[in-house]
Design a protein around this motif. Structure first.
Motif, PDB file in Angstrom:
ATOM      1  N   GLU A 394      40.218  77.911 100.216  1.00 54.07           N
ATOM      2  CA  GLU A 394      41.528  77.478 100.262  1.00 54.07           C
ATOM      3  C   GLU A 394      42.045  76.890 101.500  1.00 54.07           C
ATOM      4  N   LEU A 395      41.423  77.292 102.662  1.00 58.86           N
ATOM      5  CA  LEU A 395      41.921  76.873 103.716  1.00 58.86           C
ATOM      6  C   LEU A 395      41.498  75.339 103.968  1.00 58.86           C
ATOM      7  N   PHE A 396      40.191  74.798 103.381  1.00 63.04           N
ATOM      8  CA  PHE A 396      39.711  73.463 103.626  1.00 63.04           C
ATOM      9  C   PHE A 396      40.215  72.663 102.466  1.00 63.04           C
ATOM     10  N   GLU A 397      40.829  73.069 101.419  1.00 63.31           N
ATOM     11  CA  GLU A 397      41.718  72.396 100.673  1.00 63.31           C
ATOM     12  C   GLU A 397      42.884  71.973 101.100  1.00 63.31           C
ATOM     13  N   ARG A 398      43.552  72.902 101.862  1.00 62.41           N
ATOM     14  CA  ARG A 398      45.033  72.626 102.422  1.00 62.41           C
ATOM     15  C   ARG A 398      44.831  71.590 103.796  1.00 62.41           C
ATOM     16  N   GLU A 399      43.673  71.963 104.337  1.00 69.61           N
ATOM     17  CA  GLU A 399      43.250  70.912 105.749  1.00 69.61           C
ATOM     18  C   GLU A 399      43.179  69.468 105.029  1.00 69.61           C
ATOM     19  N   GLN A 400      42.320  69.346 103.866  1.00 67.91           N
ATOM     20  CA  GLN A 400      42.142  68.147 103.286  1.00 67.91           C
ATOM     21  C   GLN A 400      43.320  67.337 103.024  1.00 67.91           C
ATOM     22  N   GLU A 401      44.196  68.091 102.379  1.00 68.20           N
ATOM     23  CA  GLU A 401      45.519  67.525 101.927  1.00 68.20           C
ATOM     24  C   GLU A 401      46.453  67.140 103.071  1.00 68.20           C
ATOM     25  N   ASP A 402      46.349  67.975 104.363  1.00 69.76           N
ATOM     26  CA  ASP A 402      47.185  67.543 105.411  1.00 69.76           C
ATOM     27  C   ASP A 402      46.474  66.221 106.008  1.00 69.76           C
ATOM     28  N   LEU A 403      45.284  65.861 105.938  1.00 68.06           N
ATOM     29  CA  LEU A 403      44.553  64.883 106.509  1.00 68.06           C
ATOM     30  C   LEU A 403      44.821  63.692 105.659  1.00 68.06           C
ATOM     31  N   LEU A 404      44.834  63.740 104.236  1.00 63.37           N
ATOM     32  CA  LEU A 404      45.127  62.952 103.517  1.00 63.37           C
ATOM     33  C   LEU A 404      46.857  62.536 103.478  1.00 63.37           C
ATOM     34  N   SER A 405      47.749  63.489 103.863  1.00 62.53           N
ATOM     35  CA  SER A 405      48.985  63.196 103.848  1.00 62.53           C
ATOM     36  C   SER A 405      49.270  62.323 105.195  1.00 62.53           C
ATOM     37  N   ASP A 406      48.491  62.458 106.088  1.00 64.29           N
ATOM     38  CA  ASP A 406      48.659  61.750 107.362  1.00 64.29           C
ATOM     39  C   ASP A 406      48.194  60.422 107.398  1.00 64.29           C
ATOM     40  N   LEU A 407      46.892  60.294 106.619  1.00 64.71           N
ATOM     41  CA  LEU A 407      46.843  58.850 106.151  1.00 64.71           C
ATOM     42  C   LEU A 407      47.635  58.032 105.289  1.00 64.71           C
ATOM     43  N   LYS A 408      48.251  58.594 104.314  1.00 65.88           N
ATOM     44  CA  LYS A 408      49.244  57.999 103.390  1.00 65.88           C
ATOM     45  C   LYS A 408      50.536  57.636 104.271  1.00 65.88           C
ATOM     46  N   ASP A 409      51.074  58.496 105.271  1.00 68.85           N
ATOM     47  CA  ASP A 409      51.974  58.080 106.207  1.00 68.85           C
ATOM     48  C   ASP A 409      51.694  56.857 106.997  1.00 68.85           C
ATOM     49  N   ILE A 410      50.525  56.327 107.120  1.00 65.84           N
ATOM     50  CA  ILE A 410      50.198  55.255 108.000  1.00 65.84           C
ATOM     51  C   ILE A 410      50.905  53.920 107.523  1.00 65.84           C
ATOM     52  N   PRO A 411      50.652  53.389 106.223  1.00 66.93           N
ATOM     53  CA  PRO A 411      51.610  52.295 106.114  1.00 66.93           C
ATOM     54  C   PRO A 411      53.091  52.278 106.323  1.00 66.93           C
ATOM     55  N   LYS A 412      53.753  53.670 106.026  1.00 67.69           N
ATOM     56  CA  LYS A 412      55.152  53.716 106.151  1.00 67.69           C
ATOM     57  C   LYS A 412      55.513  53.690 107.948  1.00 67.69           C
ATOM     58  N   LYS A 413      54.488  53.963 108.553  1.00 66.18           N
ATOM     59  CA  LYS A 413      54.902  53.910 110.099  1.00 66.18           C
ATOM     60  C   LYS A 413      54.405  52.956 110.728  1.00 66.18           C
ATOM     61  N   ALA A 414      53.688  51.878 110.072  1.00 64.65           N
ATOM     62  CA  ALA A 414      53.048  50.907 110.785  1.00 64.65           C
ATOM     63  C   ALA A 414      53.946  49.870 111.628  1.00 64.65           C
ATOM     64  N   CYS A 415      55.201  49.813 110.934  1.00 61.66           N
ATOM     65  CA  CYS A 415      56.187  49.007 111.637  1.00 61.66           C
ATOM     66  C   CYS A 415      56.589  49.499 112.950  1.00 61.66           C
ATOM     67  N   ASP A 416      56.783  50.719 113.034  1.00 63.16           N
ATOM     68  CA  ASP A 416      57.118  51.703 114.219  1.00 63.16           C
ATOM     69  C   ASP A 416      56.181  51.392 115.168  1.00 63.16           C
ATOM     70  N   ARG A 417      54.860  51.705 114.814  1.00 66.72           N
ATOM     71  CA  ARG A 417      53.748  51.562 115.280  1.00 66.72           C
ATOM     72  C   ARG A 417      53.537  50.454 116.085  1.00 66.72           C
ATOM     73  N   ARG A 418      54.015  49.179 115.520  1.00 62.48           N
ATOM     74  CA  ARG A 418      53.955  47.875 116.028  1.00 62.48           C
ATOM     75  C   ARG A 418      54.821  47.651 117.223  1.00 62.48           C
ATOM     76  N   ILE A 419      56.171  48.279 117.203  1.00 61.62           N
ATOM     77  CA  ILE A 419      57.216  48.115 118.131  1.00 61.62           C
ATOM     78  C   ILE A 419      56.647  48.897 119.204  1.00 61.62           C
ATOM     79  N   ASN A 420      56.126  50.168 118.948  1.00 58.33           N
ATOM     80  CA  ASN A 420      55.763  51.240 120.033  1.00 58.33           C
ATOM     81  C   ASN A 420      54.627  50.360 120.816  1.00 58.33           C
ATOM     82  N   GLU A 421      53.659  49.879 120.194  1.00 56.82           N
ATOM     83  CA  GLU A 421      52.720  49.116 120.954  1.00 56.82           C
ATOM     84  C   GLU A 421      53.096  47.798 121.734  1.00 56.82           C
ATOM     85  N   PHE A 422      54.092  47.120 121.010  1.00 53.20           N
ATOM     86  CA  PHE A 422      54.555  46.050 121.771  1.00 53.20           C
ATOM     87  C   PHE A 422      55.382  46.477 122.990  1.00 53.20           C
ATOM     88  N   VAL A 423      56.246  47.538 123.080  1.00 49.28           N
ATOM     89  CA  VAL A 423      56.779  47.950 124.079  1.00 49.28           C
ATOM     90  C   VAL A 423      55.832  48.547 125.295  1.00 49.28           C
TER      91      VAL A 423
END
Length: 527
Positions: A394-423
């Motif tokens: 059960e722990l491993f399944e939850r951890e895998q879901e959390d990691l996949l959720s982190d990966l899914k958020d990457i495209p949504k945060k890409a523009c914010d990351r560009r700005i952050n790296e530029f600054v």
């Protein structure tokens, strides 16, 4: 992993044609982007309340780019159609539960009449001979990297996205400072068009596990029309790829670098960088033919997420792995730790392994913050329940879901990351300019220049401290002393430029005024 939020695959061909016509009409600049101003005019024809349209824009522009492409425009139209049908707008509104293929386009007041008028006008002006022939129209971003002079002539109105705005600010205000003080030689290569437009990247870093010899190869996994492999020397010189900076590491590295392309929905949103296993034991004594930590540091600055992979049977951090992790300094917010193959040990052993891993990482990273660690067995095989037990499963399944959720958020945060790296880059370039101009100022006017240069190189820590005190700069933002000293040894300090206050002021204006103004102009048009 379901990350493809594209509505096109779930939209009938008939509706796609309708949306394409609407998109062309709403796109006032003809650059393939619906800006906030375009949306205010077009979306108003839906007669939805302002609060609903605010939610529509926020959900369609989930990547916070400040504009809608054709895919996002279809999402917006589908959301408007659902809202007009009485559906509540939530993050799950366009989930698989809704039959998007048969969802009719929304009724837009007066749109049919406006489209008919546009067709009449275009029919009258369609003859190229009557209108002096056709002209090739370039997108606004096509001019950003030609020269700073030509970029200054581009009006602000032609900037139709946050990324376009950053390109323009880079050419006009940051790049001149970098060129003047050789920032590209000391810290990072000059940015190109592809650096701004590249997909988000995820880098995988881990110790080499297993008895077989490592291939010692960096592999970039990208989206492409078919399965193919591109050699490093080829991909590094392609203008549409963000890897031109890797040429500084020489042919010895490029021969160990390749790009693997394949069609996959996940790769439409991000790129993966698979690094060779970090060496340990006797293998470390065999020097690589290129600067391994320098390459990983280069990729770290470009990546949106860095996954440090560990095996429960091999927790010791080798000297090379320590150097690699140390080279990630300044990118702590991107780092996640993955403890893989955790189903091969029982719960009691796992607790001890987790504690040992955190203790080892704490010494290397030298940070009080606790690093996020994902524990599990990240492969396509079922969890070994005999060893892990039901609680571990059960722990491993939850951890895998959390990691996949982190990966899914990457495209949504890409523009914010560009700005952050530029600054971050702008601040680093400013500090670099202060350091270079300070060293120039410390050189004698006539005699003893060779001894003075050697003294400055030998006492570089003290010179950094002087610059820090003089300009009230944070010590943590200064570059690595040893790396700076190594590059500096190949330069004649007396040839450096003196401090040019107008270039420093341009970067101050960039950070204090231009970027905030840019972000404000591309926020949600409905407030």
């Amino acid at each position: 992993m379901e990350i493809d939020s594209s509505p096109i695959s779930k939209c009938s061909k008939e509706h796609q044609m309708i949306y394409q016509e609407w998109f062309s009409y709403a796109d006032s600049d003809g650059d393939g982007r619906i800006t906030g101003t375009d949306a205010l005019k077009f979306f108003a024809m839906s007669n939805l309340p302002r609060e609903d349209l605010k939610q529509v824009w926020a959900m369609a522009d989930s990547k916070r780019q400040g504009f809608l492409g054709f895919k996002e425009f279809i999402s917006a139209m589908q959301l408007i159609s659902l809202a007009k049908g009485g559906h509540a707008l939530t993050k799950d509104t366009l989930s698989n539960e809704v039959d998007l293929e048969n969802l009719k386009p929304p009724v837009m007041e007066r749109l049919d009449k406006l489209l008919a008028k546009k067709k009449k006008r275009s029919h009258k002006t369609s003859d190229p001979e009557q209108n002096g022939g056709s002209q090739l129209q370039l997108s606004p971003s096509a001019h950003w990297f030609t020269s700073s002079k030509s970029a200054k002539k581009v009006p602000l109105s032609s900037v139709t996205s946050i990324i376009d705005g950053l390109k323009k600010l880079y050419v006009q205000k940051l790049k001149p400072l970098e060129v003047t003080y050789h920032y590209n030689d000391f810290v990072s290569p000059l940015l190109t068009n592809s650096d701004f437009e590249a997909k988000p990247m995820v880098m995988l870093l881990g110790a080499h596990i297993g008895p077989e010899p490592t291939t010692d190869r960096f592999v970039v996994v990208m989206n492409g029309p078919d399965d193919r492999s591109i050699p490093g020397n080829t991909i590094a010189v392609q203008a549409d790829m963000p890897f031109s900076g890797l040429t500084t590491f020489g042919t010895s590295f490029l021969s160990k670098f390749e790009c693997s392309q394949m069609p996959h929905p996940l790769l439409e949103h991000m790129t993966f960088v698979d690094t060779p296993g970090v060496l340990s034991g006797e293998k470390q004594r065999t020097q690589r033919s290129y600067e391994f930590t320098g390459v990983t540091s280069w990729f770290a600055s470009k990546c949106d997420l860095i996954l440090l992979l560990f095996d429960p049977h091999k927790l010791d951090i080798s000297d090379e792995f320590k150097r690699v992790i140390s080279s990630l300094r300044g990118h702590d917010d991107k780092i996640r730790v993955v403890l893989n193959k955790a189903d091969q040990v029982d719960t009691q052993q796992l607790m001890r392994i987790y504690g040992a891993l955190m203790w080892s990482l704490g010494k290397v990273l030298n940070t009080p913050e606790v690093m996020r660690v994902y524990i599990g067995s990240f492969n396509d095989k079922p969890v070994n329940e005999v060893v892990a037990g039901p609680l571990g499963k059960e722990l491993f399944e939850r951890e895998q879901e959390d990691l996949l959720s982190d990966l899914k958020d990457i495209p949504k945060k890409a523009c914010d990351r560009r700005i952050n790296e530029f600054v971050k880059r702008a601040r680093a370039a400013k500090i670099h300019a202060y350091i270079i101009s300070h060293l120039k100022k410390e050189m004698p006017a006539m005699m003893g220049k060779t001894k003075a240069q050697q003294r400055l190189i030998d006492n570089l820590e003290d010179e950094f401290a002087k610059v820090q005190r003089e300009h009230h700069l944070p010590a943590g933002d200064f570059p690595n002393v040893e790396q700076f000293r190594e590059v500096l040894s190949g330069y004649n300090i007396d040839k450096f430029e003196k401090l040019k206050s107008q270039k420093i002021q341009a970067v101050d204006d960039l950070l204090g005024y231009d970027i905030p103004k840019l972000l404000k102009s591309f926020q949600n048009p409905y407030g």
